[in-house]
Each structure stands twice: as C-alpha cells, then as structure tokens.
Design a protein around this motif. Structure first.
Motif, PDB file in Angstrom:
ATOM      1  N   LEU B  41       0.824  -1.210   0.000  1.00  0.00           N
ATOM      2  CA  LEU B  41       0.000   0.000   0.000  1.00  0.00           C
ATOM      3  C   LEU B  41       0.857   1.259   0.000  1.00  0.00           C
ATOM      4  N   LYS B  42       0.435   2.210  -0.821  1.00  0.00           N
ATOM      5  CA  LYS B  42       1.043   3.542  -0.818  1.00  0.00           C
ATOM      6  C   LYS B  42      -0.067   4.469  -0.336  1.00  0.00           C
ATOM      7  N   LYS B  47      -5.250   8.423   2.241  1.00  0.00           N
ATOM      8  CA  LYS B  47      -5.882   7.865   1.049  1.00  0.00           C
ATOM      9  C   LYS B  47      -4.972   6.812   0.404  1.00  0.00           C
ATOM     10  N   ILE B  48      -5.558   5.726  -0.050  1.00  0.00           N
ATOM     11  CA  ILE B  48      -4.776   4.680  -0.720  1.00  0.00           C
ATOM     12  C   ILE B  48      -4.527   5.149  -2.154  1.00  0.00           C
ATOM     13  N   THR B  69      -7.805  -4.859  -5.270  1.00  0.00           N
ATOM     14  CA  THR B  69      -6.953  -3.687  -5.506  1.00  0.00           C
ATOM     15  C   THR B  69      -7.740  -2.607  -6.247  1.00  0.00           C
ATOM     16  N   GLU B  70      -8.590  -3.022  -7.172  1.00  0.00           N
ATOM     17  CA  GLU B  70      -9.421  -2.043  -7.897  1.00  0.00           C
ATOM     18  C   GLU B  70     -10.414  -1.374  -6.965  1.00  0.00           C
ATOM     19  N   MET B  71     -10.973  -2.170  -6.047  1.00  0.00           N
ATOM     20  CA  MET B  71     -11.975  -1.633  -5.126  1.00  0.00           C
ATOM     21  C   MET B  71     -11.352  -0.670  -4.122  1.00  0.00           C
ATOM     22  N   ALA B  72     -10.113  -0.962  -3.710  1.00  0.00           N
ATOM     23  CA  ALA B  72      -9.507  -0.186  -2.622  1.00  0.00           C
ATOM     24  C   ALA B  72      -8.783   1.073  -3.123  1.00  0.00           C
ATOM     25  N   GLU B  79     -12.869   4.411   4.308  1.00  0.00           N
ATOM     26  CA  GLU B  79     -13.750   3.835   3.271  1.00  0.00           C
ATOM     27  C   GLU B  79     -13.335   2.398   2.954  1.00  0.00           C
ATOM     28  N   ALA B  80     -12.022   2.202   2.867  1.00  0.00           N
ATOM     29  CA  ALA B  80     -11.517   0.866   2.517  1.00  0.00           C
ATOM     30  C   ALA B  80     -11.883  -0.165   3.589  1.00  0.00           C
TER      31      ALA B  80
END
Lengths: 401, 122
Positions: B41-42, B47-48, B69-72, B79-80
C-alpha cells in the motif's frame, strides 16, 4: 461457445468415444430401441445385444458371462462391492463387525462407502500405506489381516499417479490367509484406469470382485460393470424390476452396454493394444523428459516403473495447480490437478500426500494423461505453454524461492 | 465454474506486482493452505493512492486479489475498511461456495495492510 483448438491431455478423467464404438451404439437408440426385458421381437433384439456385450467383457476378464453385471459406472460398482458384501454378511451374522482393508490411495468411490460403514458403526477399516511410488506391500497386507477381515480392496492402477499395484502378490497373501479360515476374505479391485494398458484377467490377478467403467476406455459415460466371482453373495444396491437375476435392477441401458462391449472388444485386440501402448508410452516418456528439462524445480510423482504408460504427474513448487490448469486451458490445453482448490475440499490430493509429497508442494501438482487419440502435437502444445505458465505464476507469488 | 469477470481478473490481473517504497504491507495465508496473499500500500494523507498484490493461489485467489486492488484504490482508509468480507466476491459476480474463503482472504489482507500502516504511523 467459440470453437478453440484443444489439446486433450486428461484421458484419466475421461476419454472420447471411439468412432467405432459410436457406430456400434447408433442403431440401439431408435432402431433396436426395445426394452431388453420385453418378450417381443424388439425386446429380444435388445437382449441379444446386451448378452453379446456381456460375453465380450467376460472373455476379456477370463470369466463366464454370468459373473458380469452391468452398472451405471465404476462408482456404483465400487459401492456395490463394498456395501453389498458387508450388508450380505451383516444380514446373516448379527453382532459381527466386519473388517475391511483398503489402500491409502483408493478412489473416493471406494474410500467413501467404507468410511460410511465405519461411521455408522457397521464395520471397521484399515488403510494400507503406500511407498513413494504409490505401491502397497504384501507384508503390510499380511500384518493387517484380522480374524474379522472380510474384504480387501486395492485398485489395479491409480488414477492420479498411474501406479500399478502388485495384485497377484496381494492375492497370494489373501489365499494363504484363506487356507485356514472358515469365511474367505474376498479381494476386490477397482480396475477403472487399467483395461487399455494392464492385464485384467480375474483368474491371473486372483481377484473375486472387479469394478470397470466404459468411459475410461473410449466407451460412453454412464455404464460400467462389476465382476462377481461364482458363489459370492452381494446384497443388491438397487432394487426394482429384478433385472440381472435380481442382483441389479433397472432397465438395461442397451446402447451404452453395446458401446461398452465394443470398447472392450477394441482394447482386447492384441495387435492394436500393443501398438497403442508402445506409441503412448513413447509420447509419455518424451513428455516427462522435456517437462523436467524445461521447467525449473519440477519433479515427477512416482516412478516410471510399475506405472500406466499414459500417466505423467508432476509437482511444480511455488504455484497452485488450479491456476496452472486455468492458464493452460486458455491455450486449449486440457489437464488436471490434485490441488485442494480443484476439489472443493481444503486438503490436496490424498494420493500425493500418501506418497509423501509435502502438503505445500501437493497444491502445485499437474496430471497429464495421454490416450489413443493423443498426438505429438498435443505434447508440443503443452511443452510450448507450460514453462511460461509456471514462470508467470511463480512471478506473481509473494514467495519467490 | 467461474464467472467471466473472475476469469478476466485471473488472466488480466490489475495492479499485480510490488511497490518498492510501500508505506505498508499486509500478508495473509500460508503455503500449507495453498493460498498466500501479499498487498503493498502507498498511502497519502489517509488515502490509498497505490496498491499492488502478489498472490500464490488458485484462480479465485488471484481474481479476488486483483478485484480488491481495484476496489480499494483511491479510497480513504476509513472507506476501505468498510469493504466487507464477501463484497469482493459480489463485485466479481459471485464465486463458487468453496471459493468464498478467497474473498475473505483478500479482505483480511487489506485489513492486515491497514493495521500495518497504523502501526507504522503511531
């Protein structure tokens, strides 16, 4: 679905129906469609075909027609042999608890009915361990026999790693034990994978019960047989109209029975059989050699000795088998795996674990099985795509070593 | 049988790879079970901003990793964390019942990554 060229290397799962088999079956769907139990001409025509097929199978097994019963397939045959025998013994001997010995690498069609009997408190069981090549030892069998042992079930050839069990030697152990017993221990074998490659004569093998399936030998799915030695009493599994001397009810599946007979007739042909075996073994040996060279850190499960000539089973550490199968499938290659994820259970193949493959490696297994219609181009397609598939999946893994 | 969307994510995985200067990583599963997922994660101002995965596992394990990964990506941490265990499977148009644990595993990998981030930034 778009038609993609396919390279079929999953003949242990099922085989295509041989065109000669299909041709033999064709008239029995809408011309000679009679119920073989009917008294009229149409019925008679069907019954003649059923009996001709039974005779072909009997001849292949070296027994009489009256010892061959048609079933819906090897799963039913295995269940019938195990449950039918146990129930027949229990009916005549209340309070007796039969003991059943099976190998650790049996098909689920043998393991599950035994497990059910044990779970219900009706029988006890012993699993014979196998060596790294998947073979049981006659000494182990000898030690496992108990006063209440009634049945030994060891498959002729394994569906996952192709190992061919020393049935004749196991039969000798059982015969010795039987010489001093009142109730004979019976010997059952699941021969599903064997008929195209291995001797199936029941007298030579020394077995009392043998399960067979048509669709593994270029016949149709949904038909099989159980050989039952003379004088052996099995309780029926299927009750109904009393077909097959009341032993296995149900309208004769005439077209498929005819196809089964034709498939057995073809594998009985000595010349075609030996040519097939030679060609398939050469292709398989080439495949094994090339895969081991082209895929780093790959290994073959089991030995090439005492093994079906069409079977190759590999471990590729660092990948999961289902992913390998799915990626190969995109190139039209049909293979299978013993990984947990392919089976719906959390455990990988019990066969691979039984031969000592570490559990984390067993997830990365791939089975390739050849057959009568396998061509060199099928092997070349695999060899073209397998190394890059394994490499790609290893690259995606967080465990790079 | 897998849905077309599962197969698409399996054959064309999104965000597959490594983030060398990741702010957090989350790894779950083990090779004995057959599935290992690792997320990088960055995170910038909560925010991701980037997320990548490495997965050893079956088709569903790879597809859920990719889907997750697309969702997050682009979501705030809060939110994640609202992505529920089976949301990933839902987003893929469903998974066969024995494969639902892959959706849970992907969820857990993200939770592990965010936990790692919070620990790193105490």
């Amino acid at each position: 679905m778009a038609k993609q060229k396919s390279f079929y290397l999953d003949n242990a799962a099922t085989t295509p129906v041989d065109p000669r088999v299909l041709q033999a079956m064709a008239p029995y769907f809408n011309e000679a469609f009679g119920n073989a139990s009917s008294l009229h001409g149409k019925g008679n025509e069907a019954m003649v075909a059923v009996e001709a097929s039974r005779a072909k199978i009997a001849s292949f097994l070296g027994c009489s027609s009256e010892n061959v019963y048609f079933t819906s397939g090897a799963t039913e045959s295995d269940n019938w042999a195990i449950l039918g025998l146990t129930r027949a013994i229990l009916r005549d001997n209340s309070g007796f608890k039969p003991h059943i010995i099976i190998s650790a690498v049996e098909h689920e069609a043998v393991i599950e009915p035994v497990r059910r009997l044990v779970k219900d408190g009706l029988a006890e069981s012993t699993y014979l361990k196998v060596d790294k090549n998947g073979l049981v030892s006659p000494e182990d069998l000898k030690k496992s026999i108990k006063a209440n042992t009634v049945l030994v079930s060891v498959m002729l050839a394994n569906n996952e790693i192709g190992s061919i069990q020393p049935l004749t030697k196991l039969a000798q152990v059982i015969a010795e034990a039987n010489s001093s017993r009142k109730r004979r221990i019976l010997f059952h074998t699941d021969a599903t994978q064997a008929p195209a490659y291995v001797e199936c004569n029941v007298k030579k093998l020394g077995v009392d019960l043998m399960s067979l399936s048509a669709h593994k030998i270029y016949g149709p799915k949904g038909v099989g047989a159980l050989y039952v030695g003379s004088g052996i009493k099995l309780e029926p599994l299927v009750y109904g109209g009393g077909q097959q001397q009341g032993a296995r009810s149900g309208t004769y599946n005439v077209a498929e029975i005819v196809g089964f007979g034709k498939a057995v007739e073809i594998v009985s042909d000595k010349k075609e059989r030996s040519e097939d075996i030679k060609r398939i073994k050469e292709l398989r040996d080439y495949l094994v050699k090339q895969v081991l060279v082209k895929v780093p850190r790959s290994s073959l499960n089991g030995s090439l000795k005492d093994r079906l000539p069409n079977n190759a089973s590999f471990i590729f550490p660092g990948v999961e088998g289902e992913s390998v199968v799915l990626m190969l499938s995109r190139h039209g290659i049909c293979a299978s795996t013993g990984s947990a994820c392919s089976s719906g259970s959390l455990e990988p193949s019990h066969v691979l674990l039984a031969i000592g493959v570490p559990i984390e490696h067993a997830h990365g297994s791939l089975r390739l099985t050849l057959g009568r219609f396998t061509k060199k181009s099928d092997i070349e397609a695999l060899l073209k795509h397998l190394p890059s598939t394994i490499e790609k999946l290893r690259q995606m893994s967080p465990l790079k070593n | 049988m897998y849905t077309e969307k599962v197969m698409d994510h399996f054959h064309n995985p999104r965000n597959q790879g490594v983030i060398k200067d990741a702010d957090a990583v989350g790894q779950v599963g083990n090779p004995v079970c057959g599935d290992v997922m690792k997320l990088y994660l960055k995170i910038n101002e909560g925010k991701i901003v980037d997320i990548k995965f490495e997965t050893l596992g079956c088709g569903a394990a790879i597809a859920t990793s990719s889907m997750l990964t697309e969702m997050a990506k682009g979501k705030t941490i809060e939110e994640a964390l609202k992505i529920e265990k089976l949301d990933i499977a839902k987003e893929l148009g469903g998974l066969p019942a024995p494969k639902l644990h892959c959706s849970i595993l992907a969820h857990d990998a993200l939770a592990a990554g965010i936990k790692n981030y919070k620990e790193n930034n105490k």
